[in-house]
Scaffold this motif. Structure first.
Motif, PDB file in Angstrom:
ATOM      1  N   LEU A   1       0.686  -1.317   0.149  1.00  0.00           N
ATOM      2  CA  LEU A   1      -0.044   0.250   0.073  1.00  0.00           C
ATOM      3  C   LEU A   1       0.776   1.184  -0.045  1.00  0.00           C
ATOM      4  O   LEU A   1       0.320   2.301  -0.458  1.00  0.00           O
ATOM      5  CB  LEU A   1      -0.871   0.068   1.420  1.00  0.00           C
ATOM      6  N   MET A   2       1.977   1.318   0.600  1.00  0.00           N
ATOM      7  CA  MET A   2       2.830   2.234   0.820  1.00  0.00           C
ATOM      8  C   MET A   2       3.417   2.522  -0.497  1.00  0.00           C
ATOM      9  O   MET A   2       3.713   3.819  -0.911  1.00  0.00           O
ATOM     10  CB  MET A   2       3.829   2.162   1.983  1.00  0.00           C
ATOM     11  N   GLU A   3       3.868   1.471  -1.185  1.00  0.00           N
ATOM     12  CA  GLU A   3       4.731   1.803  -2.565  1.00  0.00           C
ATOM     13  C   GLU A   3       3.647   2.107  -3.401  1.00  0.00           C
ATOM     14  O   GLU A   3       3.801   2.811  -4.456  1.00  0.00           O
ATOM     15  CB  GLU A   3       5.354   0.304  -2.551  1.00  0.00           C
ATOM     16  N   ARG A   4       2.504   1.724  -3.360  1.00  0.00           N
ATOM     17  CA  ARG A   4       1.390   1.923  -4.411  1.00  0.00           C
ATOM     18  C   ARG A   4       1.217   3.530  -4.171  1.00  0.00           C
ATOM     19  O   ARG A   4       1.125   4.006  -5.380  1.00  0.00           O
ATOM     20  CB  ARG A   4       0.213   1.117  -4.157  1.00  0.00           C
ATOM     21  N   GLU A   5       0.839   3.984  -3.108  1.00  0.00           N
ATOM     22  CA  GLU A   5       0.573   5.266  -2.987  1.00  0.00           C
ATOM     23  C   GLU A   5       1.760   6.456  -3.497  1.00  0.00           C
ATOM     24  O   GLU A   5       1.425   7.289  -4.214  1.00  0.00           O
ATOM     25  CB  GLU A   5       0.170   5.708  -1.550  1.00  0.00           C
ATOM     26  N   GLN A   6       2.857   5.925  -3.164  1.00  0.00           N
ATOM     27  CA  GLN A   6       4.138   6.707  -3.499  1.00  0.00           C
ATOM     28  C   GLN A   6       4.108   6.955  -5.094  1.00  0.00           C
ATOM     29  O   GLN A   6       4.239   7.789  -5.736  1.00  0.00           O
ATOM     30  CB  GLN A   6       5.374   6.246  -2.935  1.00  0.00           C
ATOM     31  N   TYR A   7       3.809   5.776  -5.668  1.00  0.00           N
ATOM     32  CA  TYR A   7       3.942   5.406  -7.362  1.00  0.00           C
ATOM     33  C   TYR A   7       2.685   6.238  -8.049  1.00  0.00           C
ATOM     34  O   TYR A   7       2.792   7.102  -8.922  1.00  0.00           O
ATOM     35  CB  TYR A   7       4.073   4.244  -7.752  1.00  0.00           C
ATOM     36  N   HIS A   8       1.494   6.344  -7.368  1.00  0.00           N
ATOM     37  CA  HIS A   8       0.290   6.676  -7.654  1.00  0.00           C
ATOM     38  C   HIS A   8       0.407   8.241  -7.766  1.00  0.00           C
ATOM     39  O   HIS A   8       0.105   8.945  -8.754  1.00  0.00           O
ATOM     40  CB  HIS A   8      -1.008   6.338  -6.535  1.00  0.00           C
ATOM     41  N   GLN A   9       0.926   8.922  -6.769  1.00  0.00           N
ATOM     42  CA  GLN A   9       1.168  10.372  -6.514  1.00  0.00           C
ATOM     43  C   GLN A   9       2.209  10.899  -7.724  1.00  0.00           C
ATOM     44  O   GLN A   9       2.207  11.836  -8.322  1.00  0.00           O
ATOM     45  CB  GLN A   9       1.544  10.776  -5.488  1.00  0.00           C
ATOM     46  N   LEU A  10       3.339  10.078  -7.792  1.00  0.00           N
ATOM     47  CA  LEU A  10       4.431  10.414  -8.940  1.00  0.00           C
ATOM     48  C   LEU A  10       3.549  10.159 -10.358  1.00  0.00           C
ATOM     49  O   LEU A  10       3.995  11.071 -10.979  1.00  0.00           O
ATOM     50  CB  LEU A  10       5.497   9.313  -8.812  1.00  0.00           C
ATOM     51  N   ARG A  11       2.991   9.146 -10.511  1.00  0.00           N
ATOM     52  CA  ARG A  11       2.339   9.101 -12.312  1.00  0.00           C
ATOM     53  C   ARG A  11       1.342  10.207 -12.303  1.00  0.00           C
ATOM     54  O   ARG A  11       1.031  10.554 -13.436  1.00  0.00           O
ATOM     55  CB  ARG A  11       1.947   7.554 -11.945  1.00  0.00           C
TER      56      ARG A  11
END
Length: 301
Positions: free
Chosen positions: A136-146
């Motif tokens: 979940l943490m990695e997904r949210e980080q990539y979500h904001q970046l993308r």
């Protein structure tokens, strides 16, 4: 060898998918997301936080063994550390690198302003893995970046007058985060640059509607200022049909006798205007009570 983490887990060799059990998938995905070697203790404690240390290390050894059963060298191991093999190409790493390039205003990105970049930035990281906090943490980080990268991509394409591609990138950002006003803003800009004012106004209305319904907010002045001026010269925004949004730009009529009567309509039978809702009987507006409204004045027949 290719490891796909966007849209879901898939390990492939020469475009042929390699079957692999779920525990080995979790181990490989975790190591791929680290971007650096990790100690066995760190890996075991993160992947199995709810069991004892000895049980976690036993689970790690089991997952390593299952990974080797694929017949391919996926994980580099040492006595102390683990890492994904350097021969494995990870789609997420490439997508992250392109996203950072798009966000660097000083770098040219013409070579990555492609459909494939937009597709990769439109996909979430391991979207079906919902049970692990580290995912979940990695997904949210990539979500904001993308999201930021898609917005930057839309702006770069708009500047290059590649309007269709700019709109597609803006739509991808809005689809990923409908409540994100900056995504709507770049999409409105792309429509306006293409000369599609109706589409820009329609997108503004969609943004205004969802912000109001979900958050009780109105679009910012920054977004409103992008809209084309209405034909009546006022500053109030109108919707995509050219109509003013509900509750906005309502004119106050001056007080006077005319407000005592309802709107007039044409009486086709007599060729005269009749006041509906006035003081006369049955809603009529007779100046002389008792006179037949269709009979000429002065007693003429």
């Amino acid at each position: 060898m290719t490891l796909r983490l966007l849209k879901g887990f898939a390990l492939s060799v020469d475009h042929i998918r390699v079957p692999i059990c779920s525990s080995a998938q979790r181990l490989i995905a975790f190591l791929a997301l680290q971007g650096m070697p990790r100690t066995r203790t760190y890996v075991a404690g993160t992947l199995w936080p709810d069991v004892t240390s000895s049980r976690a290390h036993a689970n790690l050894r089991s997952s390593l063994w299952r990974a080797t059963r694929t017949g391919h060298h996926v994980i580099d191991t040492s006595a102390q550390e683990l890492a994904v093999s350097r021969h494995v190409t990870v789609d997420l790493h490439d997508a992250v690198a392109r996203a950072h390039r798009l966000l660097d205003a000083g770098r040219s990105c013409d070579d990555i302003l492609t459909t494939q970049t937009r597709i990769d930035l439109s996909a979430d990281l391991l979207p079906e893995w919902l049970e692990s906090e580290w995912v979940l943490m990695e997904r949210e980080q990539y979500h904001q970046l993308r999201l930021y990268a898609l917005e930057s991509m839309a702006e770069r394409l708009t500047a290059l007058r590649r309007h269709g591609e700019a709109v597609a990138a803006g739509l991808a950002a809005v689809r990923a985060e409908p409540l994100r006003e900056s995504a709507h803003r770049v999409l409105v800009k792309a429509h306006l640059a293409a000369g599609n004012r109706g589409a820009a106004l329609r997108q503004y209305e969609q943004c205004r509607s969802i912000l109001s319904e979900e958050l009780g907010l109105e679009p910012s002045q920054t977004l409103k200022s992008l809209l084309p001026a209405p034909v009546d010269g006022t500053d109030e925004p109108v919707d995509w049909r050219g109509r003013r949004a509900p509750g906005e730009g309502v004119c106050a009529l001056p007080p006077g006798p005319a407000l005592c009567h309802a709107e007039e309509s044409l009486d086709v039978r007599g060729g005269r205007r009749a006041h509906h809702g006035g003081a006369g009987p049955a809603g009529g507006a007779a100046e002389h009570p008792g006179r037949d409204p269709l009979r000429p004045a002065g007693g003429e027949t």
